[in-house]
Design a protein around this motif. Structure first.
Motif, short mmCIF file in Angstrom:
data_model
loop_
_atom_site.label_atom_id
_atom_site.label_comp_id
_atom_site.label_asym_id
_atom_site.label_seq_id
_atom_site.Cartn_x
_atom_site.Cartn_y
_atom_site.Cartn_z
N ALA A 195 0.84 -1.19 0.00
CA ALA A 195 0.00 0.00 0.00
C ALA A 195 0.87 1.24 0.00
CB ALA A 195 -0.91 -0.01 1.22
N GLN A 196 0.29 2.36 -0.45
CA GLN A 196 1.02 3.63 -0.44
C GLN A 196 1.47 3.94 0.99
OE1 GLN A 196 1.57 5.24 -3.21
NE2 GLN A 196 2.45 7.15 -2.56
N GLY A 197 2.73 4.36 1.13
CA GLY A 197 3.25 4.69 2.46
C GLY A 197 3.70 3.48 3.25
N LYS A 198 3.68 2.29 2.62
CA LYS A 198 4.06 1.07 3.34
C LYS A 198 5.36 0.49 2.81
CE LYS A 198 0.39 0.90 6.00
NZ LYS A 198 0.50 1.06 7.45
N GLY A 199 6.25 1.35 2.37
CA GLY A 199 7.55 0.89 1.90
C GLY A 199 8.31 0.20 3.00
N ARG A 200 9.34 -0.56 2.64
CA ARG A 200 10.00 -1.43 3.62
C ARG A 200 11.20 -0.78 4.29
NH1 ARG A 200 12.58 -5.07 1.81
NH2 ARG A 200 12.60 -4.64 -0.40
N MET A 201 11.58 0.42 3.91
CA MET A 201 12.79 1.00 4.47
C MET A 201 12.53 1.50 5.89
SD MET A 201 15.47 3.57 2.69
CE MET A 201 17.11 3.81 3.38
N ALA A 202 13.30 0.99 6.85
CA ALA A 202 13.11 1.38 8.24
C ALA A 202 13.73 2.76 8.48
CB ALA A 202 13.79 0.35 9.15
N MET A 203 13.20 3.46 9.48
CA MET A 203 13.77 4.76 9.84
C MET A 203 15.22 4.56 10.30
SD MET A 203 13.69 7.98 10.23
CE MET A 203 11.98 8.44 10.03
N PRO A 204 16.19 5.15 9.60
CA PRO A 204 17.60 4.92 9.95
C PRO A 204 18.03 5.77 11.15
CG PRO A 204 17.45 6.38 8.07
CD PRO A 204 16.03 6.02 8.42
N TRP A 205 17.60 5.39 12.34
CA TRP A 205 17.95 6.17 13.54
C TRP A 205 19.46 6.25 13.72
CZ3 TRP A 205 14.19 9.04 14.98
CH2 TRP A 205 12.87 8.60 14.88
N PHE A 206 20.18 5.22 13.30
CA PHE A 206 21.63 5.24 13.44
C PHE A 206 22.24 6.39 12.65
CE2 PHE A 206 20.54 2.43 9.93
CZ PHE A 206 21.35 2.90 8.91
N ALA A 207 21.54 6.85 11.60
CA ALA A 207 22.04 7.97 10.79
C ALA A 207 22.09 9.25 11.62
CB ALA A 207 21.15 8.17 9.57
N PHE A 208 21.15 9.42 12.53
CA PHE A 208 21.18 10.60 13.38
C PHE A 208 22.31 10.51 14.40
CE2 PHE A 208 16.80 10.23 11.87
CZ PHE A 208 16.64 11.49 11.28
N GLY A 209 22.61 9.28 14.83
CA GLY A 209 23.80 9.08 15.67
C GLY A 209 25.06 9.44 14.92
N PHE A 210 25.10 9.09 13.64
CA PHE A 210 26.22 9.45 12.77
C PHE A 210 26.41 10.97 12.75
CE2 PHE A 210 27.69 10.85 8.61
CZ PHE A 210 28.73 10.00 8.29
N LEU A 211 25.33 11.71 12.54
CA LEU A 211 25.41 13.17 12.51
C LEU A 211 25.85 13.75 13.85
CD1 LEU A 211 22.26 14.26 10.45
CD2 LEU A 211 24.66 14.35 9.74
#
Length: 353
Positions: free
Chosen positions: A260-276
């Motif tokens: 369904a629309q908006g149901k893509g499989r990519m998880a929120m990359p919280w580790f990316a904010f740790g990277f920043l």
């Protein structure tokens, strides 16, 4: 009426012990991989422990996987997923905003244009032209566009894709990145590309796949070119976070068939904010240099563990299904990085010079 007394189940203890054994097994395997990668014949080719790890892990996982107890699978999976996220976040300690500012708008311009164009070309060619699945095309494009194996790992974690897809993407990075690392110095020193020191640094830092490959190639040109190329490369690494977020938004709005629309499989990359956050901390220079060096060494080892674990979960039969098409995508992207990357470098240098 007698009541039955329930016995405490030992399963959680056994499960925890098996998971810890799996993590320890991966750590010991990664330690051996690190020693192997330090051999001069391998190190001089710019092949990092991460690459050796996924190859050695895949060989072990396919040839001797029956020798690994099933109870260890949880620890191997944690190394390939949970530990991976932590390690990608700590990759931010390798970058500071002051270093990126040294190359100014030219370095940022080359990085943005190379990363954006390579991702678009990689996804289009992989999916539309060569009929790859979207995950494999994205992983291959990300590895070529941003920072080689580390980018593949970051995208793999966010996409939650199958391990064999990461293995194919890493294989492309290794093959074409190594070829370019060997050929770039020859072409630049022979004058075939008509680049001055700044241009050579911008070109190598903007188009080579791995950090080690950038250093290896640029060191055969000049120390000044090596310094510029390394900073430009780390500018590309910085783009990992915004690219992850943009790709996540795209996937959520462009679901696969049956989603369904908006149901893509990519998880929120919280580790990316740790990277920043760690980039910001490193830019403030509040941590001792010795501690930064130690943490970077531990981070490389953690990434090696993650790569090794991914290799152990990879199966050759899965790679064979799309291997040639993934390599073809990598080849197209490498041709673009050489030709298109050179054109971008010359144009940006001319415009901002």
């Amino acid at each position: 009426m007698a009541t039955a007394t329930s016995q405490p189940a030992p399963a959680p203890t056994l499960s925890t012990r098996g998971r810890l054994n799996g993590i320890l097994f991966v750590a010991l395997f990664a330690l051996a991989v690190t020693q192997l990668a330090a051999i001069s014949a391998i190190a001089n080719l710019g092949i990092s422990p991460l690459i050796v790890g996924i190859v050695a892990g895949a060989i072990y996982g396919n040839a001797l996987r029956e020798g690994v107890p099933a109870s260890w699978a949880g620890g191997i999976n944690f190394s390939a997923r949970g530990l991976l996220r932590i390690a990608v976040a700590f990759f931010g300690l390798r970058i500071s905003m002051q270093e990126i500012a040294e190359v100014g708008w030219a370095g940022l311009g080359v990085s943005l244009l190379v990363v954006g164009s390579t991702l678009l070309i990689g996804v289009w060619c992989g999916v539309k032209l060569l009929k790859l699945d979207r995950d494999t095309a994205l992983l291959t494009a990300a590895g070529s566009a941003i920072c080689g194996a580390a980018a593949v790992l970051a995208f793999e974690s966010a996409l939650r894709s199958a391990p064999h897809k990461s293995a194919m993407a890493v294989g492309s990075v290794v093959l074409f990145g190594t070829l370019s690392m060997l050929l770039y110095p020859v072409a630049i020193n022979a004058g075939w590309l008509h680049l001055d020191t700044l241009g050579a640094g911008l070109f190598m830092g903007g188009t080579l796949h791995e950090v080690a490959q950038v250093v290896g190639a640029a060191s055969n040109v000049s120390p000044e070119a090596t310094h510029i190329a390394t900073i430009v490369k780390m500018t590309r690494v910085m783009l990992l976070v915004p690219v992850l977020l943009l790709v996540g938004l795209w996937i959520s709005r462009s679901p696969l068939p049956g989603q369904a629309q908006g149901k893509g499989r990519m998880a929120m990359p919280w580790f990316a904010f740790g990277f920043l956050a760690l980039v910001a901390i490193n830019s403030l220079h509040v941590l001792p240099a010795g501690l930064i060096h130690t943490l970077n060494g531990l981070d490389t080892f953690a990434l090696t563990m993650a790569m090794t674990a991914l290799g152990m979960e990879t199966r050759w039969a899965q790679i064979r299904q799309a291997g040639p098409r993934a390599l073809a995508t990598g080849a197209i992207l490498n041709l673009w990085l050489v030709g298109g990357g050179w054109a971008i470098t010359v144009s940006v240098q001319s415009l901002l010079g």
